[in-house]
Motif scaffolding. Structure first.
Motif, PDB file in Angstrom:
ATOM      1  N   LEU A  76       1.014  -1.133   0.158  1.00 20.18           N
ATOM      2  CA  LEU A  76       0.091   0.445   0.088  1.00 20.18           C
ATOM      3  C   LEU A  76       0.796   1.472   0.242  1.00 20.18           C
ATOM      4  O   LEU A  76       0.072   2.137   0.254  1.00 20.18           O
ATOM      5  CB  LEU A  76      -0.465   0.552   1.433  1.00 20.18           C
ATOM      6  CG  LEU A  76      -2.097  -1.012   1.045  1.00 20.18           C
ATOM      7  CD1 LEU A  76      -2.609  -0.893   2.565  1.00 20.18           C
ATOM      8  CD2 LEU A  76      -2.972  -0.488   0.069  1.00 20.18           C
TER       9      LEU A  76
ATOM     10  N   ALA B  83       0.061   3.385  -3.109  1.00 19.04           N
ATOM     11  CA  ALA B  83      -1.116   3.606  -3.301  1.00 19.04           C
ATOM     12  C   ALA B  83      -1.900   4.178  -2.650  1.00 19.04           C
ATOM     13  O   ALA B  83      -1.653   4.667  -2.087  1.00 19.04           O
ATOM     14  CB  ALA B  83      -1.828   2.225  -3.289  1.00 19.04           C
ATOM     15  N   CYS B  84      -2.094   5.399  -3.950  1.00 17.80           N
ATOM     16  CA  CYS B  84      -3.599   6.179  -3.636  1.00 17.80           C
ATOM     17  C   CYS B  84      -4.751   6.252  -4.107  1.00 17.80           C
ATOM     18  O   CYS B  84      -5.276   5.880  -4.810  1.00 17.80           O
ATOM     19  CB  CYS B  84      -3.101   7.391  -4.370  1.00 17.80           C
ATOM     20  SG  CYS B  84      -4.201   8.739  -4.471  1.00 17.80           S
ATOM     21  N   ILE B  85      -5.944   6.024  -2.687  1.00 17.66           N
ATOM     22  CA  ILE B  85      -6.903   5.103  -2.790  1.00 17.66           C
ATOM     23  C   ILE B  85      -7.472   6.346  -0.994  1.00 17.66           C
ATOM     24  O   ILE B  85      -7.021   7.069  -0.711  1.00 17.66           O
ATOM     25  CB  ILE B  85      -6.396   3.855  -0.733  1.00 17.66           C
ATOM     26  CG1 ILE B  85      -5.507   2.982  -1.572  1.00 17.66           C
ATOM     27  CG2 ILE B  85      -8.130   3.093  -0.702  1.00 17.66           C
ATOM     28  CD1 ILE B  85      -5.512   2.822  -3.249  1.00 17.66           C
TER      29      ILE B  85
ATOM     30  N   TYR C 126      -8.550   1.429   5.724  1.00 14.27           N
ATOM     31  CA  TYR C 126      -7.230   0.810   6.137  1.00 14.27           C
ATOM     32  C   TYR C 126      -7.062  -0.572   5.433  1.00 14.27           C
ATOM     33  O   TYR C 126      -6.730  -1.479   4.567  1.00 14.27           O
ATOM     34  CB  TYR C 126      -6.911   1.237   6.990  1.00 14.27           C
ATOM     35  CG  TYR C 126      -6.709   2.399   7.675  1.00 14.27           C
ATOM     36  CD1 TYR C 126      -6.421   3.111   7.084  1.00 14.27           C
ATOM     37  CD2 TYR C 126      -6.872   2.654   8.751  1.00 14.27           C
ATOM     38  CE1 TYR C 126      -5.977   4.830   7.636  1.00 14.27           C
ATOM     39  CE2 TYR C 126      -6.532   4.173   9.452  1.00 14.27           C
ATOM     40  CZ  TYR C 126      -6.859   4.883   8.625  1.00 14.27           C
ATOM     41  OH  TYR C 126      -6.357   6.196   8.759  1.00 14.27           O
TER      42      TYR C 126
ATOM     43  N   TRP D 186      -8.604  -1.869   1.355  1.00 14.71           N
ATOM     44  CA  TRP D 186      -7.185  -1.288   0.069  1.00 14.71           C
ATOM     45  C   TRP D 186      -6.801  -2.649   0.514  1.00 14.71           C
ATOM     46  O   TRP D 186      -6.214  -3.040  -0.429  1.00 14.71           O
ATOM     47  CB  TRP D 186      -7.179  -0.119   0.061  1.00 14.71           C
ATOM     48  CG  TRP D 186      -8.274   0.331  -0.468  1.00 14.71           C
ATOM     49  CD1 TRP D 186      -9.009   1.338   0.504  1.00 14.71           C
ATOM     50  CD2 TRP D 186      -9.218   0.464  -0.999  1.00 14.71           C
ATOM     51  NE1 TRP D 186     -10.258   2.211   0.201  1.00 14.71           N
ATOM     52  CE2 TRP D 186     -10.312   1.278  -1.736  1.00 14.71           C
ATOM     53  CE3 TRP D 186      -9.609   0.101  -2.570  1.00 14.71           C
ATOM     54  CZ2 TRP D 186     -11.440   1.180  -2.732  1.00 14.71           C
ATOM     55  CZ3 TRP D 186     -10.042   0.027  -3.271  1.00 14.71           C
ATOM     56  CH2 TRP D 186     -10.839   0.752  -3.628  1.00 14.71           C
TER      57      TRP D 186
ATOM     58  N   TYR E 121      -0.858  12.664   3.298  1.00 25.14           N
ATOM     59  CA  TYR E 121      -0.704  11.337   2.629  1.00 25.14           C
ATOM     60  C   TYR E 121      -1.787  10.489   2.871  1.00 25.14           C
ATOM     61  O   TYR E 121      -2.207   9.835   1.838  1.00 25.14           O
ATOM     62  CB  TYR E 121       0.703  10.685   2.196  1.00 25.14           C
ATOM     63  CG  TYR E 121       1.045   9.945   2.162  1.00 25.14           C
ATOM     64  CD1 TYR E 121       1.475   9.811   0.928  1.00 25.14           C
ATOM     65  CD2 TYR E 121       0.887   7.974   2.601  1.00 25.14           C
ATOM     66  CE1 TYR E 121       1.245   8.320  -0.005  1.00 25.14           C
ATOM     67  CE2 TYR E 121       0.796   7.002   2.290  1.00 25.14           C
ATOM     68  CZ  TYR E 121       1.277   6.946   0.400  1.00 25.14           C
ATOM     69  OH  TYR E 121       1.361   5.472  -0.170  1.00 25.14           O
ATOM     70  N   LEU E 122      -1.756  10.129   4.148  1.00 29.05           N
ATOM     71  CA  LEU E 122      -2.948   9.147   4.951  1.00 29.05           C
ATOM     72  C   LEU E 122      -4.456   9.815   4.127  1.00 29.05           C
ATOM     73  O   LEU E 122      -5.461   8.959   3.142  1.00 29.05           O
ATOM     74  CB  LEU E 122      -2.904   8.924   6.236  1.00 29.05           C
ATOM     75  CG  LEU E 122      -1.278   7.554   6.615  1.00 29.05           C
ATOM     76  CD1 LEU E 122      -1.472   8.140   8.080  1.00 29.05           C
ATOM     77  CD2 LEU E 122      -1.756   6.763   5.853  1.00 29.05           C
TER      78      LEU E 122
ATOM     79  N   SER F  20      -4.424   9.306   0.733  1.00 27.80           N
ATOM     80  CA  SER F  20      -4.598   8.064   0.846  1.00 27.80           C
ATOM     81  C   SER F  20      -6.403   7.023   0.666  1.00 27.80           C
ATOM     82  O   SER F  20      -6.360   6.475   0.288  1.00 27.80           O
ATOM     83  CB  SER F  20      -3.401   6.620   1.079  1.00 27.80           C
ATOM     84  OG  SER F  20      -2.462   7.677   0.475  1.00 27.80           O
ATOM     85  N   TYR F  21      -7.316   7.187   2.168  1.00 24.63           N
ATOM     86  CA  TYR F  21      -8.036   7.013   2.604  1.00 24.63           C
ATOM     87  C   TYR F  21      -9.328   8.152   2.927  1.00 24.63           C
ATOM     88  O   TYR F  21     -10.124   7.004   4.182  1.00 24.63           O
ATOM     89  CB  TYR F  21      -7.404   6.290   3.776  1.00 24.63           C
ATOM     90  CG  TYR F  21      -6.496   5.136   4.045  1.00 24.63           C
ATOM     91  CD1 TYR F  21      -6.502   4.443   3.177  1.00 24.63           C
ATOM     92  CD2 TYR F  21      -4.627   5.920   4.546  1.00 24.63           C
ATOM     93  CE1 TYR F  21      -5.358   2.790   2.741  1.00 24.63           C
ATOM     94  CE2 TYR F  21      -3.927   4.657   3.725  1.00 24.63           C
ATOM     95  CZ  TYR F  21      -4.148   3.156   3.040  1.00 24.63           C
ATOM     96  OH  TYR F  21      -3.482   3.058   3.252  1.00 24.63           O
TER      97      TYR F  21
ATOM     98  N   PRO G 153     -10.717   5.769  -5.709  1.00 21.68           N
ATOM     99  CA  PRO G 153      -9.697   6.525  -5.851  1.00 21.68           C
ATOM    100  C   PRO G 153     -10.416   7.277  -7.554  1.00 21.68           C
ATOM    101  O   PRO G 153     -10.747   6.207  -8.443  1.00 21.68           O
ATOM    102  CB  PRO G 153      -8.755   6.805  -5.509  1.00 21.68           C
ATOM    103  CG  PRO G 153      -8.668   4.847  -6.018  1.00 21.68           C
ATOM    104  CD  PRO G 153      -9.856   3.774  -5.145  1.00 21.68           C
TER     105      PRO G 153
END
Length: 254
Positions: free
Chosen positions: A17, A20-22, A47, A50, A144-145, A148-149, A249
């Motif tokens: 992960l 990865a950009c989620i 979390y 994904w 970043y998180l 991503s989430y 995303p």
């Protein structure tokens, strides 16, 4: 296709992960899953989901070629008459949450502490994510998180998720290491399954050197699985499916 919970494999999935950009909408519909004082919200579900998604697509993508297309939204692809592939994967994810947290609850109840090697791996994963944030040009790990989430993601909740995954893995290893069948227990187990061992494995009952170690591992693994199922059965998890919000995303399916 459901995989039995083996935490070290789950830990490995976390590393995938890093790049990865989620996106997963946090929403405000209440918790998706609860057990006592524990509650899983949509950010925490992200979390797990994904991680499950990337594990599933990597492990089974080639095998399922022509059955499921990972370049298209999973909620638009039927898995059964009344479920989509997203529904299926969500069930797998919730199962992983139940199993992981059951092991966490039991470890905490027994006062089990994370060993140094697992603590080191946990810290290294955090370092990897921080490095990914810097490489990606983000101002902080939180930024970043969140990219991503979803907007609800934070270092604190992500660290908790990672800690639980590593604690559950360490406790699983601890349980397995504690199981040390005697030679007589192994012989008794062999006799109980003698027909299967003779037919399927070609073992000679009179030649213990041929089968004693292999059968010992079978007995250890069966004992562990029985313990694992007993632990999971102690904890009652309630799911509110209507609270789950899964938002792919932009560009994931392009």
């Amino acid at each position: 296709m459901k995989r039995k919970w083996i935490a070290p494999a789950a830990v490995g999935c976390l590393l995938a992960l890093v790049v990865a950009c989620i996106a997963l909408a946090s929403g405000s519909r209440g918790p998706v899953l609860v057990c006592g004082d524990y509650a899983l919200d949509n950010t925490e579900l992200a979390y797990y989901y994904w991680s499950e998604y990337f594990y599933f697509s990597e492990a089974y993508g080639s095998y399922l070629d022509g059955t499921v297309d990972f370049s298209r939204p999973l909620d638009q692809q039927p898995w059964s008459e009344d479920q989509t592939w997203q529904d299926y994967l969500l069930e797998e994810t919730l199962d992983t949450v139940r199993q992981t947290m059951s092991m966490v609850f039991q470890a905490q109840a027994e006062g089990f502490s994370m060993p140094e090697d697992y603590a080191g791996t946990y810290q290294q994963v955090l370092v990897n994510f921080s490095s990914a944030a810097q490489t990606g040009g983000y101002a902080s790990l939180d930024a970043y998180l969140q990219a991503s989430y979803g907007s609800g993601a934070s270092r604190e909740s992500f660290e908790s998720y990672l800690y639980h995954a590593h604690l559950a893995a360490a406790y699983a290893d601890h349980l397995l290491e504690e199981i040390q069948p005697t030679d007589q227990e192994v012989r008794d187990y062999f006799q109980l399954h003698r027909g299967e061992y003779e037919e399927d494995s070609g073992y000679d009952p009179e030649d213990e050197d041929q089968w004693l170690d292999a059968v010992r591992e079978d007995l250890r693994n069966e004992t562990y699985q029985n313990q694992f199922r007993a632990i999971c059965s102690q904890y009652d998890f309630q799911v509110n499916y209507s609270a789950a919000v899964l938002t792919p995303p932009a560009g994931l399916y392009e």
